[in-house]
Design an enzyme around this catalytic site. Structure first.
Site, mmCIF file in Angstrom:
data_model
loop_
_atom_site.group_PDB
_atom_site.id
_atom_site.type_symbol
_atom_site.label_atom_id
_atom_site.label_comp_id
_atom_site.label_asym_id
_atom_site.label_seq_id
_atom_site.Cartn_x
_atom_site.Cartn_y
_atom_site.Cartn_z
ATOM 1 C CG HIS A 61 -11.766 42.882 24.193
ATOM 2 N ND1 HIS A 61 -12.808 43.387 24.913
ATOM 3 C CD2 HIS A 61 -12.093 43.047 22.889
ATOM 4 C CE1 HIS A 61 -13.746 43.842 24.089
ATOM 5 N NE2 HIS A 61 -13.329 43.649 22.850
ATOM 6 C CG HIS A 63 -11.164 43.586 18.420
ATOM 7 N ND1 HIS A 63 -11.726 42.454 17.899
ATOM 8 C CD2 HIS A 63 -11.851 43.881 19.551
ATOM 9 C CE1 HIS A 63 -12.738 42.077 18.677
ATOM 10 N NE2 HIS A 63 -12.828 42.926 19.686
ATOM 11 C CE1 TYR A 127 -9.792 33.897 -10.576
ATOM 12 C CE2 TYR A 127 -8.438 32.669 -9.013
ATOM 13 C CZ TYR A 127 -8.549 33.475 -10.134
ATOM 14 O OH TYR A 127 -7.424 33.851 -10.806
ATOM 15 C CD GLN A 131 -8.333 29.613 -11.939
ATOM 16 O OE1 GLN A 131 -7.306 29.841 -12.549
ATOM 17 N NE2 GLN A 131 -9.186 30.564 -11.590
#
Length: 149
Positions: A61, A63, A127, A131
């Site tokens: 495999h 990545h 976050y 606001q």
């Protein structure tokens, strides 16, 4: 760590971690094949206006971390990456792979994709939650009337 990229009308940092597994999870890759696969993936990413940021793999495999342009669908990118690499690797390393993989398949049809960025989901949620909420119409009218005084 990874730079912001720019398009004609946007700034973006769409990084995705992709994992591709060989068909039947066969241990096909050698060091040379992994190096060649990296070259193929870099070239394909450039053709699709994306950027290969990281690459690694084992015998069955690979990545990758790729910066994906916002106009590119992940599924289209995966299709191009798998299709081109399968074609090129089977063509260049056929003597090695023919006994391990058969037919016209190199990769398993599935894949793993995980978005990755600089902040955790909890940080982003907080976050957004924090606001500044715009003032209400009433607060704006009150503010305007106080300025007249």
């Amino acid at each position: 760590m990874y730079e912001w990229r720019t398009g004609r009308n946007c700034h973006f940092k769409n990084n995705a971690h992709l994992v591709f597994v060989t068909k039947y999870r066969r241990g096909v890759f050698t060091k040379e094949m992994l190096d060649r696969t990296k070259e193929i993936m870099e070239e394909t990413c450039k053709q699709m206006n994306c950027e290969l940021l990281e690459f690694g793999g084992e015998n069955n495999h690979i990545h990758m971390m790729i910066s994906i342009h916002p106009k590119v669908a992940v599924s289209n990118l995966v299709s191009k990456l798998k299709g081109k690499s399968s074609y090129m690797l089977r063509r260049e390393y056929w003597d090695r792979i023919k006994t391990m993989l058969w037919g016209n398949h190199f990769w398993s049809p599935s894949y793993c994709v995980v978005s990755c960025g600089g902040a955790s989901l909890d940080v982003v949620k907080q976050y957004i939650k924090n606001q500044n909420t715009p003032p209400s119409e009433k607060a704006i009218r009150t503010s305007k009337s106080l300025k007249k005084i």
